[in-house]
Design an enzyme around this catalytic site. Structure first.
Site, PDB file in Angstrom:
ATOM      1  N   TYR B 548       4.049  -9.029   1.819  1.00  0.00           N
ATOM      2  CA  TYR B 548       2.595  -8.908   1.852  1.00  0.00           C
ATOM      3  C   TYR B 548       1.883  -9.840   0.863  1.00  0.00           C
ATOM      4  O   TYR B 548       0.679  -9.720   0.653  1.00  0.00           O
ATOM      5  CB  TYR B 548       2.171  -7.446   1.654  1.00  0.00           C
ATOM      6  CG  TYR B 548       2.480  -6.628   2.893  1.00  0.00           C
ATOM      7  CD1 TYR B 548       1.681  -6.750   4.028  1.00  0.00           C
ATOM      8  CD2 TYR B 548       3.574  -5.786   2.948  1.00  0.00           C
ATOM      9  CE1 TYR B 548       1.957  -6.034   5.186  1.00  0.00           C
ATOM     10  CE2 TYR B 548       3.864  -5.067   4.102  1.00  0.00           C
ATOM     11  CZ  TYR B 548       3.053  -5.198   5.209  1.00  0.00           C
ATOM     12  OH  TYR B 548       3.325  -4.501   6.353  1.00  0.00           O
ATOM     13  N   ARG B 667      -0.561  -7.020  13.973  1.00  0.00           N
ATOM     14  CA  ARG B 667      -1.000  -5.965  13.086  1.00  0.00           C
ATOM     15  C   ARG B 667      -1.651  -6.720  11.945  1.00  0.00           C
ATOM     16  O   ARG B 667      -1.018  -7.557  11.279  1.00  0.00           O
ATOM     17  CB  ARG B 667       0.188  -5.133  12.614  1.00  0.00           C
ATOM     18  CG  ARG B 667      -0.188  -3.988  11.668  1.00  0.00           C
ATOM     19  CD  ARG B 667      -0.091  -4.413  10.234  1.00  0.00           C
ATOM     20  NE  ARG B 667      -0.388  -3.311   9.322  1.00  0.00           N
ATOM     21  CZ  ARG B 667      -0.526  -3.445   8.023  1.00  0.00           C
ATOM     22  NH1 ARG B 667      -0.387  -4.638   7.467  1.00  0.00           N
ATOM     23  NH2 ARG B 667      -0.791  -2.430   7.259  1.00  0.00           N
ATOM     24  N   ASP B 669      -3.270  -7.139   8.427  1.00  0.00           N
ATOM     25  CA  ASP B 669      -3.207  -6.506   7.121  1.00  0.00           C
ATOM     26  C   ASP B 669      -4.576  -6.548   6.441  1.00  0.00           C
ATOM     27  O   ASP B 669      -5.319  -7.522   6.570  1.00  0.00           O
ATOM     28  CB  ASP B 669      -2.178  -7.253   6.268  1.00  0.00           C
ATOM     29  CG  ASP B 669      -1.971  -6.582   4.927  1.00  0.00           C
ATOM     30  OD1 ASP B 669      -1.526  -5.428   4.930  1.00  0.00           O
ATOM     31  OD2 ASP B 669      -2.280  -7.212   3.897  1.00  0.00           O
ATOM     32  N   VAL B 671      -7.745  -5.559   6.523  1.00  0.00           N
ATOM     33  CA  VAL B 671      -8.920  -6.159   7.157  1.00  0.00           C
ATOM     34  C   VAL B 671     -10.225  -5.722   6.486  1.00  0.00           C
ATOM     35  O   VAL B 671     -11.294  -6.187   6.859  1.00  0.00           O
ATOM     36  CB  VAL B 671      -8.973  -5.847   8.664  1.00  0.00           C
ATOM     37  CG1 VAL B 671      -7.804  -6.511   9.375  1.00  0.00           C
ATOM     38  CG2 VAL B 671      -8.954  -4.344   8.912  1.00  0.00           C
ATOM     39  N   ARG B 672     -10.104  -4.841   5.506  1.00  0.00           N
ATOM     40  CA  ARG B 672     -11.295  -4.530   4.724  1.00  0.00           C
ATOM     41  C   ARG B 672     -11.795  -5.765   3.977  1.00  0.00           C
ATOM     42  O   ARG B 672     -12.931  -5.819   3.526  1.00  0.00           O
ATOM     43  CB  ARG B 672     -10.976  -3.462   3.678  1.00  0.00           C
ATOM     44  CG  ARG B 672     -11.200  -2.052   4.129  1.00  0.00           C
ATOM     45  CD  ARG B 672     -10.708  -1.101   3.070  1.00  0.00           C
ATOM     46  NE  ARG B 672     -11.439  -1.265   1.818  1.00  0.00           N
ATOM     47  CZ  ARG B 672     -10.940  -0.964   0.633  1.00  0.00           C
ATOM     48  NH1 ARG B 672      -9.704  -0.517   0.532  1.00  0.00           N
ATOM     49  NH2 ARG B 672     -11.661  -1.123  -0.448  1.00  0.00           N
ATOM     50  N   GLU B 694      -5.666  -2.877   9.828  1.00  0.00           N
ATOM     51  CA  GLU B 694      -5.514  -1.856   8.806  1.00  0.00           C
ATOM     52  C   GLU B 694      -6.792  -1.799   7.976  1.00  0.00           C
ATOM     53  O   GLU B 694      -6.996  -2.631   7.097  1.00  0.00           O
ATOM     54  CB  GLU B 694      -4.311  -2.191   7.923  1.00  0.00           C
ATOM     55  CG  GLU B 694      -4.084  -1.169   6.841  1.00  0.00           C
ATOM     56  CD  GLU B 694      -3.472  -1.755   5.587  1.00  0.00           C
ATOM     57  OE1 GLU B 694      -2.720  -1.049   4.926  1.00  0.00           O
ATOM     58  OE2 GLU B 694      -3.754  -2.930   5.274  1.00  0.00           O
ATOM     59  N   SER B 698     -10.889   5.221   1.144  1.00  0.00           N
ATOM     60  CA  SER B 698     -10.722   6.614   0.768  1.00  0.00           C
ATOM     61  C   SER B 698     -11.644   7.537   1.551  1.00  0.00           C
ATOM     62  O   SER B 698     -12.762   7.169   1.916  1.00  0.00           O
ATOM     63  CB  SER B 698     -10.997   6.746  -0.723  1.00  0.00           C
ATOM     64  OG  SER B 698     -10.683   8.050  -1.128  1.00  0.00           O
ATOM     65  N   ASP B 777       3.378   2.059   3.376  1.00  0.00           N
ATOM     66  CA  ASP B 777       2.647   2.258   2.117  1.00  0.00           C
ATOM     67  C   ASP B 777       2.511   3.735   1.780  1.00  0.00           C
ATOM     68  O   ASP B 777       2.748   4.147   0.662  1.00  0.00           O
ATOM     69  CB  ASP B 777       1.224   1.679   2.229  1.00  0.00           C
ATOM     70  CG  ASP B 777       1.227   0.163   2.185  1.00  0.00           C
ATOM     71  OD1 ASP B 777       2.049  -0.395   1.451  1.00  0.00           O
ATOM     72  OD2 ASP B 777       0.408  -0.443   2.888  1.00  0.00           O
TER      73      ASP B 777
END
Lengths: 536, 890
Positions: B548, B667, B669, B671-672, B694, B698, B777
């Site tokens: 990653y 997929r 990773d 993407v925020r 992804e 929270s 994770d």
């Protein structure tokens, strides 16, 4: 990462099972409470959870065994005596051997055989097709089947061979080409219904003794087939091969092809049609009518019978009250129609027992379970299939008597069917019909072996168990059938559990003494009477 | 190697609970910041676990009873209402080795297995011959069997490991064989007769190939599998042999290094490999708990006692209901009690007059529901009840004397509920506790268990072959399914709509360095379980071994394997009918070079970007690009997607991955970190079959409790999907979070939102929700946000029956959950449930949630009661498990 430490299981108390043990046989105690324990959860869905269930069961078992010890002890001699031996077979894929005599999915079958052996299954059933072996009249190629027999022998399993003189549509296994060719020019070798439509999956019983196959009668051809089988497989017969089913008609069953579509569980099937309209059947009917002084009755079948998919009351023949079936004509026709079927069965089974009578194999014939409309008075499905069994007449007497005469055993399919799961309006009752046939067979001392109609019927395994372990236990059951579904995660675990639940009771008499020693050690407080009450 | 230390530890039993022990109470960790980095957890070498030896609910104790637990400070045992004794287990670690070398006469070879842990070690082994197919064992030729070998059935041999001399650490066994024989491989598992434990390789045997090629299930691995490779093959065991939680001994890193050198040396003559091994041993210490009612005061007294040496602190509290939330009871407290952070009490156990025991008495008001505790041995060593708090039910104690029967049944019920871990473990442990007394019996049981396993394997093999050879489906079946399936339209947000995703790796997968090859072996198995899409680990060169922290995007040789192996894997996956997702990290990229200020922000390789490709708002990396369009990931330079050249390069890269590797989709990773609109751009350019992003942040909490309404959380995920124009789905983090609360706290009402719909993304935009309960994770060895233990199957029963595209985590597939998961998948497929299926929630109460999906499948989770209505539809139970049931219409 996965944890690979595998704990010893808690099956402390069932260690005698020794699943892998070579000569494990299934034995049953009668109504012994452990049955219940091990079958608490039907339809287990997965391997692991299933194992865990055993563990759970095993644990409970311990407690029980400990606390009810004195009682069990006094009971145990009786229990061991009443143990009956049950042999469980599993059918191999219908197309285990097909075109060109090659073994299909041999690797899968190999793995499957091993798994079954480890599970403690007694043997497998192998359908042997006329259309695969006798590609040329009088020339037999057994190579594919010999290979399978060797695999089975090597796996240490028994073999039940079903000689199939019929064709299969799914998977497609036709009659021998030369027979089909004769049929093209001479369609009267096949059954025909009222509309003249021919059923080409097996020969009409009316030609049994007619020289329609290049100068030979079908019975002679079947005889040649059986004799060749016997000599080819002589090294296996009596050792690996323990049973032979003689193909008697459509799907190997003793019946007329009155339903063109196989009955599906859960759907309402029509009454079916009489199959007496090919020229040879009509000839026989004519002769019979003339001999009985009613020549006019011999011109055709009942004019007022419904068609295949219709319900009984759509025409007058099968009506519950005042239906033609109860008229003198009805009795005349049905007597003839059913006696022709029994005579046909007699011809083939006497042939089989004359050929195999001097060997150690048992000869079987399959009798269908025509359970639709059983709750009506006329039992139309059975009548069209050739069983003159109505509310007022036991049509299976003649059948059972014929089997007894030939020292053959009956295979009854549909032991997985329960009334509960039949459609409400079908007026069907597989359970009652099964009970009737079995009672009749008992009376004639004909042994009954079981078979299921299809794997995966709702509640099927439970029902099978009920049938196998009931008051009148059966000694051989063939479970149908190995294939993708059989080994699928949704089916195989429940089958495993089923097999194990059958085998479990065997342990208990021998196991108790050592249990006692351990259990007292582990539950030291068990002397307390209150604990006893709670756990027992 | 760490294993050496452990040896010495073992020889000093007094060091049993030394401070190196594992920290069992994990500090709460924020979910966002640490996701791509492995946290250096302190892992130790000693771990203790408790298991209930038995639960006895005594109504009136007899004299023998009193004798057994006479160490309790109880004069009259009349009022004992609950009693438990927990044996303490120690986990021993040692090593075992496998060696292959030439024997002295230089003709024959010798294969040696040894183990450093004390125990009655048995090598359970067999061989396979050249030309054998499948995984069957055969018995080795007579000449190969060492003295003392016992044949087991007709395919295995059991040979005990012996100490060569008394002073030796290792028990070992040597097997001589002739290399020119027909033997293709030696297979073995190791077992310990003392505990009945088997040491296996993922439920399979260890396989030591003795020839250069092996034909395995028709996949010829060919020349790649020579002597040299199999030290690598063995490497993967290390993860397995170690229990996952305790696995991070330093030894692993060391052995990886040593392996490297071996791999280079392909024509190795022999080899020697050491692995760690763990063993659970009952150390004989016990913790006993009893609850009685004081006749004088009407209060409840909990007696806790143990023979663990040294100072033992009880960390305790009470709870008011089944949710087991810690509360501090009213005083009085026992002596030496302190209040810990207003959450719990700590009491030092007082030494008893008799012997080396210590204990305490806790007097409580009778209204409490249960007593919770953990034991603290020193700062770092906590003893818990199988990763959970010890729980002692108190409710039964309030009943008046004379109603013994009733009160007892109540307490039994509660206590059985309290064991949150699987009943399997419970019974396993119970039996293993007894096992030393009956090794003979154990042996038979082991045989039985191994047979069950073997049957399972054979069945799986047969299934996969039969399944693949089905060419024609019976007509009726086809027509039935045809009518139920809506027209299939493939879009990258949904695939066909009938996809079931498998996450094909975990956090440890890189360790073997041949994950691609390992996974390839499993391809048909995974496909046969019903998965249609598999998500592979990030393929690029990476600063962190898990992939990653990508560096050179065009270098696809990673810790998971080489680019060629990856292609081979993808090809195999395609052959078994699965689509393959590549895990692409687009948010950040590690630099190759420093800029003039010494900051790492200059890239190398084929995409030799400079600092203009780095976002400007993270001062650590001094990027000269624009501000980030999303959140920043602080461990590496975040890529500025607003740059035309960056986007062009990334599109080209994705296209290359599609072409070159054969990936079907992505997929995405983290993407925020950048605007969803860019994702849309990338997806339109690379035209994937399926893509999932992804977006993990929270959930909303108020005063530490999760809010019922998580609409804002799912809104953020939905917003992102919207920004991609629906070209990608997103992991339904909301659903996972809500499932956590619902299951953990028995608050199943949470599973319905205010409008009676599912409360996660799946309730709002089901076709784009990729539901999951665990990933590399959240779970695996990172465990940042682990799904409530023992409740995984409830989670799967939910996501695999509900709309959305369910994703199943690798660790769960290859665990005891496997067949339950497979069954759920087949129910889903059988009933044609798809990502847009309609769900009708029929019950969402405290202890039960039930729903009917597409009017074809009914399901419930939770301990409460639910049966589908017996109306026009006929429901039959399709499967059930611990606290869940699934029905289908018959």
């Amino acid at each position: 990462m996965e944890v690979s430490v595998i704990r010893s299981s808690s099956q402390a108390k069932i260690s005698k099972t020794e699943l892998g043990c070579r000569d494990l046989r299934f034995c049953f105690g009668k109504s012994n409470d452990k049955n219940k324990i091990f079958s608490r959860k039907p339809n287990s869905v997965c391997f692991d959870s299933q194992i865990s269930r055993f563990r759970k069961a095993g644990l409970r078992f311990t407690l029980k065994a400990v606390h009810s010890d004195p009682i069990l002890e006094s009971k145990s001699p009786a229990t061991s005596k009443s143990l009956d031996r049950l042999r469980l077979f599993v059918g191999l894929p219908l197309d285990a051997v097909s075109d060109g005599n090659s073994v299909n999915h041999a690797r899968a079958i190999g793995a499957g055989l091993k798994a079954l052996k480890l599970l403690g299954v007694e043997g497998v059933e192998l359908p042997v097709w006329w259309g695969v072996v006798e590609n040329e009249m009088g020339k037999y190629d057994w190579s594919g089947y010999l290979a399978v027999a060797e695999m089975v022998q090597k796996a240490g399993l028994k073999l039940h061979v079903s000689l199939c003189f019929h064709a299969s549509s799914q998977p497609r296994i036709p009659l021998p080409k030369w027979v089909t060719k004769i049929g093209e020019s001479q369609s009267s070798i096949f059954f025909a219904d009222r509309s003249g439509q021919h059923y080409q999956q097996c020969l009409s019983l009316a030609v049994d003794d007619l020289a329609v196959l290049d100068g030979k009668t079908p019975v002679q051809v079947y005889q040649g087939f059986c004799e060749s089988f016997k000599s080819t497989f002589s090294p296996f017969i009596g050792s690996t091969i323990t049973g032979i089913s003689m193909g008697l008609g459509p799907d190997g069953e003793l019946r007329y092809p009155s339903h063109h579509k196989p009955a599906k569980s859960g759907t309402i099937t029509g009454v079916g049609e009489f199959q007496c309209y090919d020229t040879n059947m009509l000839n026989l009917l004519k002769q019979y009518a003339e001999a009985n002084g009613n020549p006019l009755w011999g011109l055709g079948g009942p004019h007022d019978a419904p068609t295949y998919d219709q319900a009984p009351n759509l025409n007058s023949f099968f009506k519950d009250h005042g239906g033609s079936w109860e008229s003198p004509y009805g009795d005349f026709f049905l007597s003839w129609y059913s006696s022709e079927l029994v005579s046909h069965g007699n011809r083939l089974l006497s042939l089989a027992s004359s050929i195999f009578g001097d060997t150690e194999v048992n000869v079987y014939g399959k009798v269908p379970l025509m359970h639709s409309w059983y709750k009506t008075r006329a039992h139309p499905s059975e009548l069209t299939a050739g069983f003159y069994n109505t509310a007022s007449r036991n049509g299976y007497e003649a059948v059972a008597e014929m089997f007894a005469r030939n020292s053959c055993k009956i295979i009854l399919p549909g032991m997985d069917l329960s009334d509960e799961h039949q459609p409400h309006d079908s007026l069907s009752s597989p359970e009652s019909l099964l009970a009737q046939i079995r009672t009749t067979c008992n009376k004639h001392r004909v042994e009954v072996a079981g078979q299921n109609l299809a794997s995966g019927a709702p509640g099927g395994l439970e029902q099978i168990k009920k049938n196998m372990l009931g008051e009148n236990p059966i000694d051989l059951f063939t479970y149908q059938r190995m294939g993708a579904h059989f080994f699928s995660p949704e089916h195989f675990p429940s089958f495993t559990e089923f097999v194990r639940s059958l085998s479990q009771p065997e342990l208990h008499p021998d196991d108790l003494p050592s249990d006692e020693a351990e259990a007292t050690e582990s539950v030291q407080t068990s002397s307390d009477p209150n604990i006893h009450l709670q756990t027992a | 190697m760490a294993a050496v230390t452990i040896d010495s530890l073992l020889q000093n039993p007094t060091l049993l609970f030394r401070p190196k022990a594992k920290v069992l109470l994990k500090p709460p960790r924020s979910l966002d910041c640490s996701r791509n980095r492995k946290l250096p957890l302190s892992r130790g070498s000693c771990l203790c676990s408790f298991n209930p030896r038995r639960t006895i609910h005594v109504v009136r104790a007899s004299s023998s009873e009193t004798a057994l637990i006479g160490n309790f400070d109880i004069s009259s045992s009349d009022d004992i209402l609950y009693k438990d004794i927990f044996p303490v287990k120690r986990i021993e670690k040692g090593k075992f080795f496998i060696r292959l070398d030439r024997s002295k006469d230089q003709h024959d070879w010798q294969f040696t297995v040894g183990c450093s842990l004390p125990g009655k070690w048995i090598l359970h082994w067999g061989v396979s011959y050249l030309g054998d197919s499948g995984s069957e064992w055969d018995q080795p030729p007579k000449g190969m069997r060492p003295p003392g070998s016992i044949p087991i059935k007709d395919y295995a041999i059991e040979t005990p490991l012996k100490k060569l001399s008394e002073g030796d650490i290792f028990h070992e066994v040597k097997i001589d064989f002739n290399p020119i024989s027909e033997i293709a491989a030696i297979h073995f598992v190791l077992k310990d007769e003392e505990t009945g434990a088997w040491y296996q390789h993922r439920g399979m045997d260890f396989k030591v190939p003795l020839v250069d090629y092996l034909e395995d299930d028709g996949n010829i691995v060919g020349a790649k599998r020579g002597f040299g490779v199999w030290s690598g093959a063995l490497q993967q065991f290390s993860n397995v042999l170690l229990k996952s939680e305790a696995s991070h001994a330093d030894s692993q890193n060391n052995s990886i290094e040593s392996k490297d050198s071996k791999n280079k040396n392909r024509c190795l003559e022999g080899f020697y490999e050491e692995q760690s091994i763990v063993k659970e041993v009952s150390v004989g210490n016990l913790v006993s708990v009893a609850v009685r009612k004081s006749p004088e005061t009407g209060k409840v007294v909990v007696c806790l006692e143990t023979d663990i040496p040294g100072d033992v602190v009880v960390h305790w509290g009470v709870c008011r209901d089944d949710a087991k939330i810690w509360k501090i009871p009213a005083a009085p407290y026992p002596p030496e009690t302190t209040v810990f952070k207003n959450k719990a009490l700590r009491t030092l156990l007082q030494p008893k007059a008799t012997g080396n025991r210590s204990g305490a008495l806790f007097t409580l008001d009778e209204e409490h529901f249960g007593f919770l505790f953990v034991l603290k041995l020193d700062d770092n060593t906590w003893l818990k009840f199988k990763e959970n708090d010890f729980y002692v039910p108190l409710l039964g104690t309030s009943s008046v004397p004379g109603q013994y029967g009733q009160s007892d049944s109540t307490s039994e019920e509660i206590s059985s509920k309290s064991y949150t871990d699987g009943i399997i473990n419970e019974i396993r442990n119970l039996v293993s506790g007894l096992s030393s007394e009956k090794s003979l019996k154990t042996k038979k049981k082991e045989v039985q268990e191994s047979i069950l396993q073997e049957i399972e394997q054979l069945a799986a093999e047969a299934y996969s072959i039969f399944r693949s050879s089905i060419t024609t489906v019976p007509d009726e079946v086809v027509s039935e399914t045809e009518t139920t399936k809506p027209a299939v339209k493939i879009s990258s947000g949904t695939g066909t709509g009938f996809e079931i995703l498998c996450q094909g790796f975990n956090w440890e997968s890189h360790k073997s360095r041949r994950w691609y090859m390992e996974l390839k072996e499993k391809a048909s198995e995974i496909s046969s379980l019903g998965f249609t899409v598999i998500w592979l680990p990030p393929p690029t060169e990476s600063v962190s071994p898990e992939g990653y922290m990508p560096k050179d995007l065009y270098n696809l040789n990673s810790r998971y394997g080489t680019i060629d192996e990856l292609k081979e894997l993808v090809k195999s996956l395609h052959e078994v009918g699965m689509k393959v997702l590549g895990d692409v990290v687009l948010n950040h990229r590690c630099a190759h070079f420093k800029n003039q200020n010494g900051v790492w922000n200059i890239f190398g390789g084929r995409l030799n970007w400079d600092d203009r490709a780095v976002v400007a708002d993270d001062p650590h990396f001094q990027g000269r690009g624009n501000k980030s369009s999303g959140d920043n990931f602080h461990a590496a330079p975040n890529i500025d997607h607003s740059q035309e050249f960056v986007r062009k390069d990334l599109k080209e890269w994705l296209g290359w991955l599609r072409e070159e590797i054969g990936y079907d989709g992505w997929r995405l990773d983290f993407v925020r970190g950048f605007w969803g609109g860019y994702v849309k751009d990338y997806l339109e350019a690379s035209g994937p079959y399926f893509a999932v992003g992804e977006y993990w942040d929270s959930l909303s909490y108020t005063y530490g409790e999760m809010d019922h309404n998580q609409d804002s959380h799912r809104q953020r995920i939905v917003d992102w999907i919207n920004a991609t124009n629906g070209t990608a789905g997103a992991f339904d983090v909301t659903t996972k979070g809500i499932l956590h609360s619902a299951l953990e706290r028995c608050e199943y009402w949470r599973l319905s939102d205010q409008k009676g719909k599912p409360p996660g993304v799946v309730g709002w935009w089901p076709s784009r929700a990729v539901t999951f309960i665990e990933n590399h994770d959240t779970g695996s060895t990172q465990g940042h946000w682990r799904f409530p233990g023992g409740k995984e199957m409830q989670g799967y029963a939910y996501i695999l029956t509900h709309p959305g595209t369910p994703a199943v985590f690798y660790d769960h597939i290859f665990s005891h959950h496997r067949s339950e998961i497979a069954s759920l998948i087949s129910v889903r497929n059988r009933n044609g449930i798809h990502c847009r299926s309609l769900v009708k929630i029929v019950k969402a109460e405290r202890d039960v949630y039930a729903a009917i999906i597409d009017e074809k499948v009914a399901m419930k989770i939770g301990p409460g009661y639910y049966e589908p209505p017996s109306g026009s539809q006929r429901w039959s139970l399709a499967l059930e498990g611990r606290d869940y049931k699934v029905w289908e219409t018959s």
